[in-house]
Design a protein around this motif. Structure first.
Motif, PDB file in Angstrom:
ATOM      1  N   PRO A  48     -78.544 -43.052  69.885  1.00 58.21           N
ATOM      2  CA  PRO A  48     -77.311 -43.616  70.430  1.00 58.21           C
ATOM      3  C   PRO A  48     -76.748 -44.694  69.509  1.00 58.21           C
ATOM      4  N   VAL A  49     -75.433 -44.850  69.537  1.00 59.07           N
ATOM      5  CA  VAL A  49     -74.745 -45.834  68.696  1.00 59.07           C
ATOM      6  C   VAL A  49     -74.078 -46.877  69.591  1.00 59.07           C
ATOM      7  N   ALA A  50     -74.402 -48.139  69.364  1.00 57.55           N
ATOM      8  CA  ALA A  50     -73.753 -49.242  70.078  1.00 57.55           C
ATOM      9  C   ALA A  50     -72.835 -49.970  69.111  1.00 57.55           C
ATOM     10  N   LEU A  51     -71.719 -50.477  69.609  1.00 58.35           N
ATOM     11  CA  LEU A  51     -70.765 -51.216  68.783  1.00 58.35           C
ATOM     12  C   LEU A  51     -70.954 -52.702  69.000  1.00 58.35           C
ATOM     13  N   VAL A  52     -71.144 -53.438  67.906  1.00 53.94           N
ATOM     14  CA  VAL A  52     -71.281 -54.893  67.957  1.00 53.94           C
ATOM     15  C   VAL A  52     -70.039 -55.498  67.308  1.00 53.94           C
ATOM     16  N   ILE A  53     -69.215 -56.148  68.114  1.00 55.44           N
ATOM     17  CA  ILE A  53     -67.980 -56.768  67.610  1.00 55.44           C
ATOM     18  C   ILE A  53     -68.297 -58.210  67.263  1.00 55.44           C
ATOM     19  N   ASN A  54     -68.399 -58.497  65.976  1.00 58.21           N
ATOM     20  CA  ASN A  54     -68.835 -59.814  65.516  1.00 58.21           C
ATOM     21  C   ASN A  54     -67.650 -60.754  65.263  1.00 58.21           C
ATOM     22  N   LYS A  77     -62.565 -44.224  70.308  1.00 56.40           N
ATOM     23  CA  LYS A  77     -62.972 -43.625  69.032  1.00 56.40           C
ATOM     24  C   LYS A  77     -64.293 -42.867  69.155  1.00 56.40           C
ATOM     25  N   HIS A  78     -65.180 -43.387  70.009  1.00 53.17           N
ATOM     26  CA  HIS A  78     -66.533 -42.824  70.073  1.00 53.17           C
ATOM     27  C   HIS A  78     -67.151 -43.193  71.415  1.00 53.17           C
ATOM     28  N   ASN A  79     -68.050 -42.363  71.881  1.00 51.25           N
ATOM     29  CA  ASN A  79     -68.753 -42.644  73.131  1.00 51.25           C
ATOM     30  C   ASN A  79     -69.932 -43.586  72.858  1.00 51.25           C
ATOM     31  N   PHE A  80     -69.595 -44.859  72.609  1.00 54.87           N
ATOM     32  CA  PHE A  80     -70.640 -45.848  72.318  1.00 54.87           C
ATOM     33  C   PHE A  80     -71.525 -46.068  73.543  1.00 54.87           C
ATOM     34  N   THR A  81     -72.819 -46.255  73.287  1.00 54.03           N
ATOM     35  CA  THR A  81     -73.751 -46.491  74.379  1.00 54.03           C
ATOM     36  C   THR A  81     -73.638 -47.916  74.926  1.00 54.03           C
ATOM     37  N   GLY A  82     -72.906 -48.761  74.224  1.00 51.78           N
ATOM     38  CA  GLY A  82     -72.648 -50.132  74.664  1.00 51.78           C
ATOM     39  C   GLY A  82     -71.718 -50.809  73.678  1.00 51.78           C
ATOM     40  N   VAL A  83     -70.946 -51.775  74.166  1.00 52.95           N
ATOM     41  CA  VAL A  83     -70.053 -52.568  73.318  1.00 52.95           C
ATOM     42  C   VAL A  83     -70.372 -54.038  73.546  1.00 52.95           C
ATOM     43  N   PHE A  84     -70.697 -54.755  72.455  1.00 50.98           N
ATOM     44  CA  PHE A  84     -71.190 -56.126  72.575  1.00 50.98           C
ATOM     45  C   PHE A  84     -70.375 -57.076  71.703  1.00 50.98           C
ATOM     46  N   PRO A  85     -69.518 -57.917  72.303  1.00 56.09           N
ATOM     47  CA  PRO A  85     -68.818 -58.951  71.540  1.00 56.09           C
ATOM     48  C   PRO A  85     -69.757 -60.135  71.304  1.00 56.09           C
ATOM     49  N   SER A 108     -70.949 -63.624  68.394  1.00 53.78           N
ATOM     50  CA  SER A 108     -70.775 -64.392  67.166  1.00 53.78           C
ATOM     51  C   SER A 108     -72.160 -64.653  66.610  1.00 53.78           C
ATOM     52  N   ALA A 109     -72.537 -63.905  65.565  1.00 49.58           N
ATOM     53  CA  ALA A 109     -73.870 -64.060  64.981  1.00 49.58           C
ATOM     54  C   ALA A 109     -74.042 -65.459  64.393  1.00 49.58           C
ATOM     55  N   LEU A 110     -73.002 -65.957  63.742  1.00 49.60           N
ATOM     56  CA  LEU A 110     -73.091 -67.262  63.093  1.00 49.60           C
ATOM     57  C   LEU A 110     -73.224 -68.385  64.110  1.00 49.60           C
ATOM     58  N   ARG A 111     -72.518 -68.279  65.242  1.00 51.99           N
ATOM     59  CA  ARG A 111     -72.540 -69.316  66.283  1.00 51.99           C
ATOM     60  C   ARG A 111     -73.591 -69.045  67.348  1.00 51.99           C
ATOM     61  N   ASN A 112     -74.350 -67.949  67.185  1.00 50.17           N
ATOM     62  CA  ASN A 112     -75.418 -67.608  68.130  1.00 50.17           C
ATOM     63  C   ASN A 112     -74.871 -67.436  69.550  1.00 50.17           C
ATOM     64  N   LYS A 113     -73.744 -66.763  69.682  1.00 52.62           N
ATOM     65  CA  LYS A 113     -73.109 -66.562  70.989  1.00 52.62           C
ATOM     66  C   LYS A 113     -73.329 -65.136  71.488  1.00 52.62           C
ATOM     67  N   GLN A 114     -73.782 -65.028  72.722  1.00 56.93           N
ATOM     68  CA  GLN A 114     -73.959 -63.762  73.433  1.00 56.93           C
ATOM     69  C   GLN A 114     -74.965 -62.829  72.761  1.00 56.93           C
ATOM     70  N   LEU A 115     -75.888 -63.408  72.003  1.00 55.21           N
ATOM     71  CA  LEU A 115     -76.909 -62.584  71.364  1.00 55.21           C
ATOM     72  C   LEU A 115     -78.021 -62.207  72.327  1.00 55.21           C
ATOM     73  N   ASP A 116     -78.235 -63.017  73.381  1.00 56.52           N
ATOM     74  CA  ASP A 116     -79.296 -62.715  74.346  1.00 56.52           C
ATOM     75  C   ASP A 116     -79.050 -61.371  75.026  1.00 56.52           C
ATOM     76  N   THR A 117     -77.788 -61.110  75.399  1.00 58.50           N
ATOM     77  CA  THR A 117     -77.447 -59.848  76.054  1.00 58.50           C
ATOM     78  C   THR A 117     -77.740 -58.671  75.138  1.00 58.50           C
ATOM     79  N   LEU A 118     -77.354 -58.806  73.860  1.00 58.80           N
ATOM     80  CA  LEU A 118     -77.615 -57.759  72.877  1.00 58.80           C
ATOM     81  C   LEU A 118     -79.116 -57.579  72.676  1.00 58.80           C
TER      82      LEU A 118
END
Length: 300
Positions: free
Chosen positions: A119-125, A146-154, A156-166
């Motif tokens: 499966p492919v998940a989209l990570v919007i950084n 565009k694609h049947n992503f198994t999940g979409v995760f917004p 901010s890797a640099l700011r360490n935001k919402q990484l726990d959910t991912l």
């Protein structure tokens, strides 16, 4: 590892076009730095495994070079092959893109990712750079068409935001099975490789505009003498003019690169480091397959 839960272990490929934050994401997911980063595209050249073990679950992340449409030299072709091959035999693919910016190269990445059985998940950084939340909602909606992503995760890797959910999502996707690596191992790469990459990172950061992709680093000595780690490295460039830029007036630039690299090495290796750097002209190394192999650029 607790007795009441079965162990889980799987591979996760992190793919994307150049400069979308793949290596930064990997470092934050691991909680330590194993992949070099800079604002310049194509900083990552090799496939690097980052290993995260949390209780019963071991996640093996595959960091890859950015897939790009231009292949002017052998090293560019090598990087594209490395990235495209990473989606084979993994349990999850994370395609990283840059907030509301989708390009033809992102389509190229998605085409490669779609060939995976995983499966492919989209990570919007870099969502912290958006002006308004509506931009994210509109962009995410367009992407799901565009694609049947198994999940979409917004995130901010640099700011360490919402990484726990991912992080939780990735762990949940890992299949049951024994761990492939010791629980305290964080990468498959040697300390020599990491030392060379840290030097190259400082070159890219300090001289990215003047010497964007024309340097390579070879470690000639890596030895512990007493309590001090002695590292000697040869930096290759393609022309005499590049050598002068890299050395700088009176050796000032090379000293600055060495100082910054040594500090990172001392943190990474938990040891005092004595670092020596030399610069050598090796004409055409980036378009010479034999030279690339000698410098450690090999398909894995």
């Amino acid at each position: 590892m607790t007795e009441d839960k079965p162990s889980k272990c799987g591979y996760v490929a992190i793919v994307g076009r150049p400069n979308v934050g793949k290596s930064t994401l990997l470092n934050y997911l691991l909680g330590q730095k194993i992949s070099i980063t800079s604002r310049k595209p194509q900083t990552t050249r090799n496939q690097v495994l980052g290993i995260k073990t949390d209780g019963n679950t071991q996640i093996i992340f595959v960091d890859t070079p950015g897939i790009h449409s231009s292949e002017p030299r052998a090293i560019n072709r090598f990087m594209n092959r490395t990235a495209a091959a990473a989606v084979n035999d993994v349990d999850l693919v994370l395609q990283v893109c840059d907030r509301n910016r989708w390009t033809e190269e992102d389509d190229l990445v998605l085409s490669a990712a779609s060939k995976s059985a995983a499966p492919v998940a989209l990570v919007i950084n870099k969502v912290d750079l958006l002006d308004h939340p509506d931009q994210l909602l509109n962009f995410a909606e367009t992407m799901t068409q565009k694609h049947n992503f198994t999940g979409v995760f917004p995130i901010s890797a640099l700011r360490n935001k919402q990484l726990d959910t991912l992080d939780d999502f990735i762990a949940d996707k890992m299949p049951e099975g024994p761990h492939f690596f010791p629980d305290d191992q964080v990468t498959d790469r040697s300390e020599r490789f990491l030392a060379a990459e840290l030097i190259r990172e400082k070159i890219v950061r300090q001289l990215g505009d003047e010497l964007p992709y024309t340097t390579a680093v070879e470690i000639e000595d890596f030895s512990l003498q007493g309590k001090t780690l002695h590292i000697a490295a040869l930096i290759y460039v393609e022309r005499d003019g590049q050598k002068r830029i890299l050395i700088g007036e009176g050796g000032s630039r090379l000293r600055s690169i060495g100082t910054d690299a040594r500090k990172d090495m001392e943190r990474a290796f938990d040891s005092k480091v004595m670092l020596k750097l030399w610069v050598k002209v090796k004409s055409g190394w980036s378009d010479d397959l034999r030279a690339l192999r000698s410098l450690g650029y090999e398909d894995r």
